[in-house]
Design a protein around this motif. Sequence first.
Motif, mmCIF file in Angstrom:
data_model
loop_
_atom_site.group_PDB
_atom_site.id
_atom_site.type_symbol
_atom_site.label_atom_id
_atom_site.label_comp_id
_atom_site.label_asym_id
_atom_site.label_seq_id
_atom_site.Cartn_x
_atom_site.Cartn_y
_atom_site.Cartn_z
ATOM 1 N N ARG A 174 12.000 1.022 12.820
ATOM 2 C CA ARG A 174 12.726 0.522 11.646
ATOM 3 C C ARG A 174 12.016 -0.707 11.065
ATOM 4 N N ALA A 175 11.471 -1.550 11.929
ATOM 5 C CA ALA A 175 10.758 -2.745 11.463
ATOM 6 C C ALA A 175 9.559 -2.365 10.597
ATOM 7 N N ASP A 176 8.888 -1.264 10.923
ATOM 8 C CA ASP A 176 7.756 -0.809 10.099
ATOM 9 C C ASP A 176 8.231 -0.450 8.690
ATOM 10 N N VAL A 177 9.353 0.268 8.621
ATOM 11 C CA VAL A 177 9.916 0.659 7.322
ATOM 12 C C VAL A 177 10.359 -0.580 6.548
ATOM 13 N N GLU A 178 10.977 -1.526 7.229
ATOM 14 C CA GLU A 178 11.418 -2.757 6.572
ATOM 15 C C GLU A 178 10.238 -3.562 6.032
ATOM 16 N N ARG A 179 9.125 -3.607 6.793
ATOM 17 C CA ARG A 179 7.927 -4.309 6.305
ATOM 18 C C ARG A 179 7.385 -3.636 5.049
ATOM 19 N N LEU A 180 7.410 -2.315 5.014
ATOM 20 C CA LEU A 180 6.944 -1.588 3.834
ATOM 21 C C LEU A 180 7.837 -1.895 2.640
ATOM 22 N N LEU A 181 9.148 -1.823 2.825
ATOM 23 C CA LEU A 181 10.069 -2.085 1.721
ATOM 24 C C LEU A 181 9.966 -3.516 1.217
ATOM 25 N N ALA A 182 9.644 -4.451 2.090
ATOM 26 C CA ALA A 182 9.552 -5.866 1.708
ATOM 27 C C ALA A 182 8.169 -6.273 1.207
ATOM 28 N N SER A 183 7.215 -5.385 1.297
ATOM 29 C CA SER A 183 5.841 -5.743 0.926
ATOM 30 C C SER A 183 5.734 -6.115 -0.554
ATOM 31 N N PRO A 184 5.076 -7.240 -0.848
ATOM 32 C CA PRO A 184 4.923 -7.657 -2.242
ATOM 33 C C PRO A 184 3.745 -6.976 -2.946
ATOM 34 N N GLY A 185 2.947 -6.227 -2.207
ATOM 35 C CA GLY A 185 1.758 -5.601 -2.788
ATOM 36 C C GLY A 185 2.090 -4.508 -3.789
ATOM 37 N N GLU A 186 1.099 -4.184 -4.598
ATOM 38 C CA GLU A 186 1.255 -3.097 -5.563
ATOM 39 C C GLU A 186 0.956 -1.772 -4.863
ATOM 40 N N ASP A 187 1.899 -0.875 -4.857
ATOM 41 C CA ASP A 187 1.818 0.429 -4.204
ATOM 42 C C ASP A 187 1.447 0.296 -2.729
ATOM 43 N N PRO A 188 2.288 -0.389 -1.949
ATOM 44 C CA PRO A 188 2.012 -0.506 -0.511
ATOM 45 C C PRO A 188 2.262 0.815 0.202
ATOM 46 N N VAL A 189 1.580 0.978 1.317
ATOM 47 C CA VAL A 189 1.723 2.179 2.130
ATOM 48 C C VAL A 189 1.875 1.812 3.596
ATOM 49 N N LEU A 190 2.542 2.685 4.328
ATOM 50 C CA LEU A 190 2.469 2.661 5.783
ATOM 51 C C LEU A 190 1.249 3.478 6.127
ATOM 52 N N TYR A 191 0.423 2.982 7.042
ATOM 53 C CA TYR A 191 -0.756 3.750 7.410
ATOM 54 C C TYR A 191 -1.059 3.598 8.885
ATOM 55 N N LEU A 192 -1.850 4.531 9.373
ATOM 56 C CA LEU A 192 -2.272 4.517 10.768
ATOM 57 C C LEU A 192 -3.555 3.708 10.857
ATOM 58 N N ASN A 193 -3.447 2.521 11.423
ATOM 59 C CA ASN A 193 -4.584 1.626 11.594
ATOM 60 C C ASN A 193 -5.177 1.898 12.975
ATOM 61 N N ASP A 194 -6.367 2.479 12.999
ATOM 62 C CA ASP A 194 -6.988 2.839 14.278
ATOM 63 C C ASP A 194 -8.212 1.992 14.589
ATOM 64 N N GLU A 195 -8.339 0.857 13.928
ATOM 65 C CA GLU A 195 -9.472 -0.030 14.184
ATOM 66 C C GLU A 195 -9.303 -0.721 15.535
ATOM 67 N N GLY A 196 -10.388 -0.908 16.218
ATOM 68 C CA GLY A 196 -10.355 -1.579 17.514
ATOM 69 C C GLY A 196 -9.945 -0.674 18.659
ATOM 70 N N GLY A 197 -9.849 0.622 18.414
ATOM 71 C CA GLY A 197 -9.552 1.571 19.470
ATOM 72 C C GLY A 197 -8.088 1.741 19.820
ATOM 73 N N VAL A 198 -7.218 0.921 19.243
ATOM 74 C CA VAL A 198 -5.788 1.038 19.507
ATOM 75 C C VAL A 198 -5.093 1.341 18.191
ATOM 76 N N ALA A 199 -4.438 2.484 18.127
ATOM 77 C CA ALA A 199 -3.748 2.872 16.898
ATOM 78 C C ALA A 199 -2.425 2.134 16.773
ATOM 79 N N LYS A 200 -2.117 1.700 15.548
ATOM 80 C CA LYS A 200 -0.835 1.065 15.265
ATOM 81 C C LYS A 200 -0.445 1.383 13.829
ATOM 82 N N VAL A 201 0.831 1.265 13.552
ATOM 83 C CA VAL A 201 1.336 1.457 12.198
ATOM 84 C C VAL A 201 1.240 0.117 11.494
ATOM 85 N N ASP A 202 0.703 0.142 10.268
ATOM 86 C CA ASP A 202 0.516 -1.094 9.530
ATOM 87 C C ASP A 202 0.886 -0.866 8.069
#
Length: 87
Positions: free
Chosen positions: A8-36
Amino acid sequence: MNLPVITRADVERLLASPGEDPVLYLNDEGGVAKVDVWVSAYVHHAKVLAHRYEVVDAIGDAPDAADVEHYLRLLQQAVEEAADRLE
């Protein structure tokens, strides 16, 4: 790749994002995948899980807990699909 669990926190961060056309994405940099969250213009399309406008269309911009919990299952499926595309 160990897949992250979308929350839910991931969804809340997306809804609160001030960026233009923000997205939830799979960040796989550094060998550990996370939602960003980041602006879609800077995220490779294969890593995108959902655009903010898609989430708002599905659950509104002030969803209740039940709406978010249902949508999290759909987003978790998107995590799995994105991971498959990246392998």
